[in-house]
Design a protein around this motif. Structure first.
Motif, PDB file in Angstrom:
ATOM      1  N   GLU A   1      43.395  33.993  37.989  1.00 18.36           N
ATOM      2  CA  GLU A   1      43.480  34.769  39.228  1.00 18.36           C
ATOM      3  C   GLU A   1      43.177  36.237  38.964  1.00 18.36           C
ATOM      4  OE1 GLU A   1      44.114  35.958  43.126  1.00 18.36           O
ATOM      5  OE2 GLU A   1      43.739  33.976  42.276  1.00 18.36           O
ATOM      6  N   VAL A   2      43.696  36.766  37.858  1.00 15.43           N
ATOM      7  CA  VAL A   2      43.435  38.164  37.508  1.00 15.43           C
ATOM      8  C   VAL A   2      41.944  38.394  37.264  1.00 15.43           C
ATOM      9  CG1 VAL A   2      43.835  39.914  35.715  1.00 15.43           C
ATOM     10  CG2 VAL A   2      45.756  38.579  36.603  1.00 15.43           C
ATOM     11  N   ARG A   3      41.264  37.394  36.714  1.00 19.11           N
ATOM     12  CA  ARG A   3      39.838  37.517  36.378  1.00 19.11           C
ATOM     13  C   ARG A   3      38.946  36.825  37.404  1.00 19.11           C
ATOM     14  NH1 ARG A   3      39.982  41.733  33.093  1.00 19.11           N
ATOM     15  NH2 ARG A   3      41.274  41.393  31.233  1.00 19.11           N
ATOM     16  N   ARG A   4      39.401  36.694  38.614  1.00 18.52           N
ATOM     17  CA  ARG A   4      38.637  35.926  39.610  1.00 18.52           C
ATOM     18  C   ARG A   4      37.279  36.556  39.915  1.00 18.52           C
ATOM     19  NH1 ARG A   4      42.719  38.544  42.281  1.00 18.52           N
ATOM     20  NH2 ARG A   4      42.145  39.887  44.039  1.00 18.52           N
ATOM     21  N   ASP A   5      37.137  37.872  39.758  1.00 17.08           N
ATOM     22  CA  ASP A   5      35.843  38.517  40.001  1.00 17.08           C
ATOM     23  C   ASP A   5      34.770  38.037  39.020  1.00 17.08           C
ATOM     24  OD1 ASP A   5      36.957  39.915  42.055  1.00 17.08           O
ATOM     25  OD2 ASP A   5      37.182  41.791  40.952  1.00 17.08           O
ATOM     26  N   PHE A   6      35.215  37.477  37.894  1.00 15.91           N
ATOM     27  CA  PHE A   6      34.278  37.003  36.879  1.00 15.91           C
ATOM     28  C   PHE A   6      34.037  35.491  36.987  1.00 15.91           C
ATOM     29  CE2 PHE A   6      36.090  40.905  35.324  1.00 15.91           C
ATOM     30  CZ  PHE A   6      35.038  41.575  34.719  1.00 15.91           C
ATOM     31  N   HIS A   7      34.583  34.882  38.036  1.00 18.19           N
ATOM     32  CA  HIS A   7      34.374  33.449  38.297  1.00 18.19           C
ATOM     33  C   HIS A   7      34.876  32.598  37.120  1.00 18.19           C
ATOM     34  CE1 HIS A   7      31.964  34.957  41.575  1.00 18.19           C
ATOM     35  NE2 HIS A   7      31.177  35.596  40.720  1.00 18.19           N
ATOM     36  N   VAL A   8      36.077  32.907  36.673  1.00 18.66           N
ATOM     37  CA  VAL A   8      36.711  32.143  35.592  1.00 18.66           C
ATOM     38  C   VAL A   8      37.605  31.072  36.204  1.00 18.66           C
ATOM     39  CG1 VAL A   8      38.318  32.232  33.647  1.00 18.66           C
ATOM     40  CG2 VAL A   8      36.639  34.060  33.965  1.00 18.66           C
ATOM     41  N   ASP A   9      37.448  29.846  35.728  1.00 16.15           N
ATOM     42  CA  ASP A   9      38.270  28.740  36.210  1.00 16.15           C
ATOM     43  C   ASP A   9      38.889  28.026  35.016  1.00 16.15           C
ATOM     44  OD1 ASP A   9      39.444  26.941  37.935  1.00 16.15           O
ATOM     45  OD2 ASP A   9      37.678  25.652  38.077  1.00 16.15           O
ATOM     46  N   VAL A  10      40.049  27.419  35.221  1.00 14.88           N
ATOM     47  CA  VAL A  10      40.698  26.657  34.158  1.00 14.88           C
ATOM     48  C   VAL A  10      41.069  25.288  34.696  1.00 14.88           C
ATOM     49  CG1 VAL A  10      43.038  27.512  34.659  1.00 14.88           C
ATOM     50  CG2 VAL A  10      42.489  26.709  32.371  1.00 14.88           C
ATOM     51  N   LYS A  11      40.848  24.269  33.880  1.00 10.71           N
ATOM     52  CA  LYS A  11      41.166  22.894  34.273  1.00 10.71           C
ATOM     53  C   LYS A  11      42.039  22.256  33.199  1.00 10.71           C
ATOM     54  CE  LYS A  11      36.895  22.275  36.934  1.00 10.71           C
ATOM     55  NZ  LYS A  11      37.582  22.335  38.237  1.00 10.71           N
ATOM     56  N   MET A  12      42.980  21.421  33.633  1.00 16.04           N
ATOM     57  CA  MET A  12      43.935  20.789  32.732  1.00 16.04           C
ATOM     58  C   MET A  12      43.548  19.342  32.450  1.00 16.04           C
ATOM     59  SD  MET A  12      46.151  23.233  32.286  1.00 16.04           S
ATOM     60  CE  MET A  12      46.304  24.856  33.062  1.00 16.04           C
ATOM     61  N   LEU A  13      43.669  18.951  31.195  1.00 13.68           N
ATOM     62  CA  LEU A  13      43.532  17.560  30.777  1.00 13.68           C
ATOM     63  C   LEU A  13      44.779  17.190  29.986  1.00 13.68           C
ATOM     64  CD1 LEU A  13      39.807  17.555  29.552  1.00 13.68           C
ATOM     65  CD2 LEU A  13      40.696  16.495  31.637  1.00 13.68           C
ATOM     66  N   TYR A  14      45.345  16.017  30.256  1.00 16.95           N
ATOM     67  CA  TYR A  14      46.639  15.662  29.683  1.00 16.95           C
ATOM     68  C   TYR A  14      46.540  14.466  28.739  1.00 16.95           C
ATOM     69  CZ  TYR A  14      48.160  18.519  33.640  1.00 16.95           C
ATOM     70  OH  TYR A  14      48.315  19.544  34.542  1.00 16.95           O
TER      71      TYR A  14
END
Length: 354
Positions: free
Chosen positions: A90-103
């Protein structure tokens, strides 16, 4: 000022073309060693510092980081890590950073291998790994190295795998510290109970093993006559089963007044002590999860060791962002603070330093 230095100014000082300077600044090929040397000398003389933020924004691409971590219940240590990782995005949203979880399931190697295969097939820009066994983790990290995909290790440090960075506590020192703090209030004890949660003879992580090694090292050196009793509350059992095991233990060990666990489930024993009104027994545990904090406030847990799970998740994403997007060097080993919480200071604990 750096922002007033133009590429053509650098080119003029170095005696090369603007295109050559551009290739050097962006680390592109087809630059002769003499030309590169001239440009680097000019950059140094002009004290040129590139605006990596502006460059990254101008590039206007997206980045996806994957987190491979144990499957968990809500209100767990791992949930805090997830929230920290999402906040970093969220802090880096201007850079289009996304995170996805795998369990994966902690005691099922096949689920870890499957999560790694799924991750690799998604062509991630970077990966955060809570490792399984060394061999299984190495199979995955070798592929990441071959594909030039940076990865950060969380929870357990395996330096042989050469991660970009590690975030977590120094587990041995943490266990040693825990023993020292516990024995401030348990110095007259004849025996200490160590509560474990195991499956197939194994605890859930290398981190817990290392904490216990540190704990036993301190006890061997300073309290060699104190007997250490182990109680296993098998993973994935019902509360009634835990109650039966704990009741049997305390009935047969009336001299046990202090317990410790190296996982985040101290509340299992803490809640049992409150239900059975055993006010002469206290437990020490790890992690500022809600159920632990409740027992701490109600007096069945004496101390909690906090390790900033939220910040671990945040810093892992930030490390990948700094290295991949901003092209900055990151510190390879990052030990989190070993903080002790009790009833009097728990309400002042800050999970975030942002």
């Amino acid at each position: 000022m750096t922002d007033k230095i133009r590429i053509k100014d650098i080119a003029a000082r170095a005696g090369v073309s603007v295109g050559t300077v551009d290739r050097v600044l962006h680390n592109r090929p087809n630059v002769s060693p003499p030309a590169r040397e001239k440009v680097e000398k000019a950059l140094k003389e002009m004290d040129y510092q590139p605006n990596m933020y502006a460059s990254a924004l101008a590039y206007n691409r997206s980045y996806t980081f994957y987190v491979i971590m144990p499957k968990h219940a809500s209100e767990a240590y791992w949930e805090e890590i997830e929230e920290g990782a999402y906040q970093a995005c969220e802090v880096r949203r201007d850079f289009h950073v996304d995170v996805k979880m795998l369990y994966y399931h902690r005691f099922d190697d096949e689920t870890f291998i499957k999560a790694c295969e799924d991750c690799f097939s998604m062509q991630p820009d970077g990966v955060i790994i809570v490792p399984s066994s060394l061999d299984n983790t190495r199979m995955f990290t070798d592929k990441l190295h071959e594909a030039n995909i940076p990865f950060v290790m969380l929870d357990s440090y395996m330096p042989d795998l050469k991660p970009l960075a590690f975030y977590g506590q120094d587990s041995f020192c943490s266990g040693y510290f825990a023993a020292k703090m516990l024995m401030l209030i348990a110095s007259d004890s004849k025996e200490i109970m160590v509560m474990k949660q195991m499956k197939g003879g194994r605890v859930a992580s290398k981190q817990q093993d290392n904490r216990e090694v540190g704990f036993r090292h301190y006890m061997h050196d300073h309290f060699p006559n104190v007997k250490i009793e182990e109680v296993n509350l098998p993973l994935e059992e019902e509360k009634a089963t835990y109650d039966d095991i704990l009741e049997a233990y305390f009935q047969s060990h009336p001299k046990t007044h202090h317990c410790i666990t190296f996982c985040s489930k101290a509340h299992i024993v803490g809640e049992f002590l409150l239900r059975t009104n055993r006010r002469d027994v206290q437990i020490m545990g790890y992690d500022m999860v809600k159920k632990n904090a409740k027992c701490l406030r109600e007096g069945s847990i004496s101390f909690l060791i906090a390790q900033h799970a939220y910040m671990q998740g945040y810093y892992c994403v930030e490390a990948l962002f700094s290295a991949i997007v901003l092209k900055k060097k990151v510190r390879p080993v990052n030990y989190m603070p070993i903080e002790i919480l009790n009833k009097e200071n728990v309400d002042f604990y800050q999970r975030t330093m942002i």
